[in-house]
Design a protein around this motif. Structure first.
Motif, PDB file in Angstrom:
ATOM      1  N   VAL A  77      -7.177  -0.587  -5.393  1.00  0.00           N
ATOM      2  CA  VAL A  77      -6.831   0.831  -5.190  1.00  0.00           C
ATOM      3  C   VAL A  77      -7.835   1.665  -5.984  1.00  0.00           C
ATOM      4  CG1 VAL A  77      -4.375   0.318  -4.886  1.00  0.00           C
ATOM      5  CG2 VAL A  77      -5.263   0.826  -7.169  1.00  0.00           C
TER       6      VAL A  77
ATOM      7  N   SER B 208     -14.616  -0.016  -9.402  1.00  0.00           N
ATOM      8  CA  SER B 208     -16.037   0.223  -9.651  1.00  0.00           C
ATOM      9  C   SER B 208     -16.357   0.551 -11.111  1.00  0.00           C
ATOM     10  CB  SER B 208     -16.516   1.372  -8.767  1.00  0.00           C
ATOM     11  OG  SER B 208     -16.142   1.143  -7.435  1.00  0.00           O
TER      12      SER B 208
ATOM     13  N   ASP C 113       0.886  -1.173   0.000  1.00  0.00           N
ATOM     14  CA  ASP C 113       0.000   0.000   0.000  1.00  0.00           C
ATOM     15  C   ASP C 113       0.913   1.209   0.000  1.00  0.00           C
ATOM     16  OD1 ASP C 113      -3.213   0.454   1.061  1.00  0.00           O
ATOM     17  OD2 ASP C 113      -1.877   2.188   1.156  1.00  0.00           O
TER      18      ASP C 113
HETATM   19  P1  NAD Z   1      -9.988   2.517   0.556  1.00  0.00           P
HETATM   20  O1  NAD Z   1      -9.764   3.991   0.531  1.00  0.00           O
HETATM   21  O2  NAD Z   1     -10.554   1.884   1.767  1.00  0.00           O
HETATM   22  O3  NAD Z   1      -8.637   1.749   0.188  1.00  0.00           O
HETATM   23  C1  NAD Z   1      -7.810   2.093  -0.880  1.00  0.00           C
HETATM   24  C2  NAD Z   1      -6.379   1.771  -0.467  1.00  0.00           C
HETATM   25  O4  NAD Z   1      -5.535   1.962  -1.603  1.00  0.00           O
HETATM   26  C3  NAD Z   1      -5.845   2.682   0.653  1.00  0.00           C
HETATM   27  O5  NAD Z   1      -5.253   1.876   1.650  1.00  0.00           O
HETATM   28  C4  NAD Z   1      -4.809   3.564  -0.059  1.00  0.00           C
HETATM   29  O6  NAD Z   1      -3.738   3.936   0.782  1.00  0.00           O
HETATM   30  C5  NAD Z   1      -4.361   2.645  -1.174  1.00  0.00           C
HETATM   31  N1  NAD Z   1      -3.817   3.332  -2.330  1.00  0.00           N
HETATM   32  C6  NAD Z   1      -4.294   4.417  -2.964  1.00  0.00           C
HETATM   33  N2  NAD Z   1      -3.531   4.710  -4.026  1.00  0.00           N
HETATM   34  C7  NAD Z   1      -2.554   3.785  -4.071  1.00  0.00           C
HETATM   35  C8  NAD Z   1      -1.439   3.548  -4.921  1.00  0.00           C
HETATM   36  N3  NAD Z   1      -1.190   4.330  -5.974  1.00  0.00           N
HETATM   37  N4  NAD Z   1      -0.637   2.495  -4.653  1.00  0.00           N
HETATM   38  C9  NAD Z   1      -0.884   1.702  -3.578  1.00  0.00           C
HETATM   39  N5  NAD Z   1      -1.907   1.874  -2.738  1.00  0.00           N
HETATM   40  C10 NAD Z   1      -2.721   2.904  -2.982  1.00  0.00           C
HETATM   41  O7  NAD Z   1     -10.902   2.230  -0.736  1.00  0.00           O
HETATM   42  P2  NAD Z   1     -11.754   0.925  -1.080  1.00  0.00           P
HETATM   43  O8  NAD Z   1     -13.167   1.204  -0.722  1.00  0.00           O
HETATM   44  O9  NAD Z   1     -11.099  -0.299  -0.578  1.00  0.00           O
HETATM   45  O10 NAD Z   1     -11.675   0.982  -2.682  1.00  0.00           O
HETATM   46  C11 NAD Z   1     -10.730   0.259  -3.426  1.00  0.00           C
HETATM   47  C12 NAD Z   1     -11.306  -0.032  -4.801  1.00  0.00           C
HETATM   48  O11 NAD Z   1     -12.534  -0.741  -4.630  1.00  0.00           O
HETATM   49  C13 NAD Z   1     -11.630   1.212  -5.638  1.00  0.00           C
HETATM   50  O12 NAD Z   1     -11.197   1.011  -6.962  1.00  0.00           O
HETATM   51  C14 NAD Z   1     -13.141   1.289  -5.598  1.00  0.00           C
HETATM   52  O13 NAD Z   1     -13.650   1.827  -6.796  1.00  0.00           O
HETATM   53  C15 NAD Z   1     -13.541  -0.174  -5.430  1.00  0.00           C
HETATM   54  N6  NAD Z   1     -14.832  -0.425  -4.755  1.00  0.00           N
HETATM   55  C16 NAD Z   1     -15.191   0.261  -3.633  1.00  0.00           C
HETATM   56  C17 NAD Z   1     -16.411  -0.012  -3.013  1.00  0.00           C
HETATM   57  C18 NAD Z   1     -16.831   0.720  -1.761  1.00  0.00           C
HETATM   58  O14 NAD Z   1     -18.023   0.745  -1.429  1.00  0.00           O
HETATM   59  N7  NAD Z   1     -15.936   1.313  -1.016  1.00  0.00           N
HETATM   60  C19 NAD Z   1     -17.253  -1.002  -3.538  1.00  0.00           C
HETATM   61  C20 NAD Z   1     -16.849  -1.713  -4.665  1.00  0.00           C
HETATM   62  C21 NAD Z   1     -15.627  -1.415  -5.275  1.00  0.00           C
END
Ligand code: NAD
Length: 288
Positions: free
Chosen positions: A74, A101, A38
């Motif tokens: 991410v 997403s 991360d």
């Molecule tokens: P989150 O913010 O909880 O986690 C994202 C993580 O990625 C963080 O720990 C951040 O530090 C890390 N990160 C960001 N940029 C980075 C990089 N360049 N290199 C390495 N690490 C990096 O977000 P999340 O909810 O887990 O979302 C992650 C993915 O899941 C996104 O693409 C989102 O579209 C998708 N998603 C989210 C949801 C939701 O409801 N939260 C649902 C379905 C899909």
């Protein structure tokens, strides 16, 4: 030979979505050693302390080197540079998946980075989540009885697809497959548009009333409609940027209907208002 029973795994992005999946997989003893990466060092340390991962490294290319299964979790616009960085380090038979997403932009990223030499990449999107974020929000029950949509590419290997389906089923999810384009249109309407409206409504109320005391009088309706406006701004910035065309299409349809409703209110057109409210109530009552 690829070990698909308990694969050596690398998780890139230790937030709500990725950490919850890893927690469920570890809980069912379905993965071998797990390396985490991360960009946030605190998240990696916390993930190790809580047993979510076995190791972490600040060197992404090193993190994926031995991995048989790679999960990318991410924000959407961070995916392309991650693919660039891991491109020359991944094992040729590794299975890679993402949870983003929006699927069209990831499909384009894969083709831009790997050109004709595509890896075993399975595009995925769990229809589960919450307004919480970060490694501390990890919840191994997050996917139970939730849908996960996989959008295979024409080149996708059936074996790799089956493997990722099983990894989601272990977490309690129900997997469906559809085309990249269909996914992005459907999600623009059912998820992206509602988030845009929630952010917009809360922002309008917040800046049009200098004194935030109006929120003291917000009732259940406001709470229900706007919970999702507490979601991660970066994540949603990326989604709207990556799925621009489908979101604009859904927004245009909505704007047209909203303007009709505005006229109905302005002219006290009871028939028009009752028509909209009744049709919407019937539709909402049929959806549990
Ligand atoms: P989150 O913010 O909880 O986690 C994202 C993580 O990625 C963080 O720990 C951040 O530090 C890390 N990160 C960001 N940029 C980075 C990089 N360049 N290199 C390495 N690490 C990096 O977000 P999340 O909810 O887990 O979302 C992650 C993915 O899941 C996104 O693409 C989102 O579209 C998708 N998603 C989210 C949801 C939701 O409801 N939260 C649902 C379905 C899909």
């Amino acid at each position: 030979v690829m070990n698909r029973v308990k694969p050596t795994t690398c998780i890139i992005g230790l937030g709500l979505i990725g950490a919850s999946w890893i927690k469920a997989l570890r809980g069912q003893d379905k993965v071998g050693p797990v390396v985490g990466y991360d960009r946030n060092l605190d998240s990696m340390q916390l993930a190790k302390e809580t047993g979510l991962i076995d190791e972490y490294t600040e060197d992404l290319a090193l993190a994926v080197k031995d991995a048989e299964f790679i999960i990318i979790s991410v924000p959407i616009l961070a995916i392309e540079s991650i693919l660039q960085t891991i491109k020359d380090s991944i094992k040729s038979d590794a299975i890679i998946t993402d949870v983003g997403s929006v699927k069209g932009s990831v499909a384009r990223d894969i083709r831009r980075v790997f050109a004709k030499d595509l890896p075993n990449f399975i595009l995925g999107h769990p229809i589960a989540g919450s307004e919480k974020s970060g490694v501390t929000a990890a919840d191994e029950t997050l996917y139970q009885n939730h849908k996960v949509i996989l959008t295979p590419l024409p080149e996708t290997s059936p074996g790799a697809l089956q493997f990722v389906i099983e990894m989601w089923e272990v977490a309690g999810a129900k997997v469906e497959t559809m085309s990249v384009e269909h996914h992005d249109e459907v999600l623009a309407a059912t998820s992206h548009l509602p988030h845009l409206l929630a952010y917009s409504l809360v922002d309008t109320l917040a800046h049009s009333h200098e004194n935030k005391e109006i929120f003291n009088y917000a009732a259940g309706g406001f709470r229900d409609f706007t919970r999702i406006a507490a979601s991660s701004p970066t994540m949603w910035h990326d989604i709207f940027t990556a799925n621009k065309d489908a979101v604009l299409h859904a927004l245009d349809l909505f704007t047209e209907d909203l303007n009709k409703l505005r006229s109905a209110v302005e002219t006290s057109d009871s028939t028009a208002m009752m028509g909209v409210f009744t049709r919407a109530k019937v539709a909402r009552d049929h959806f549990s």
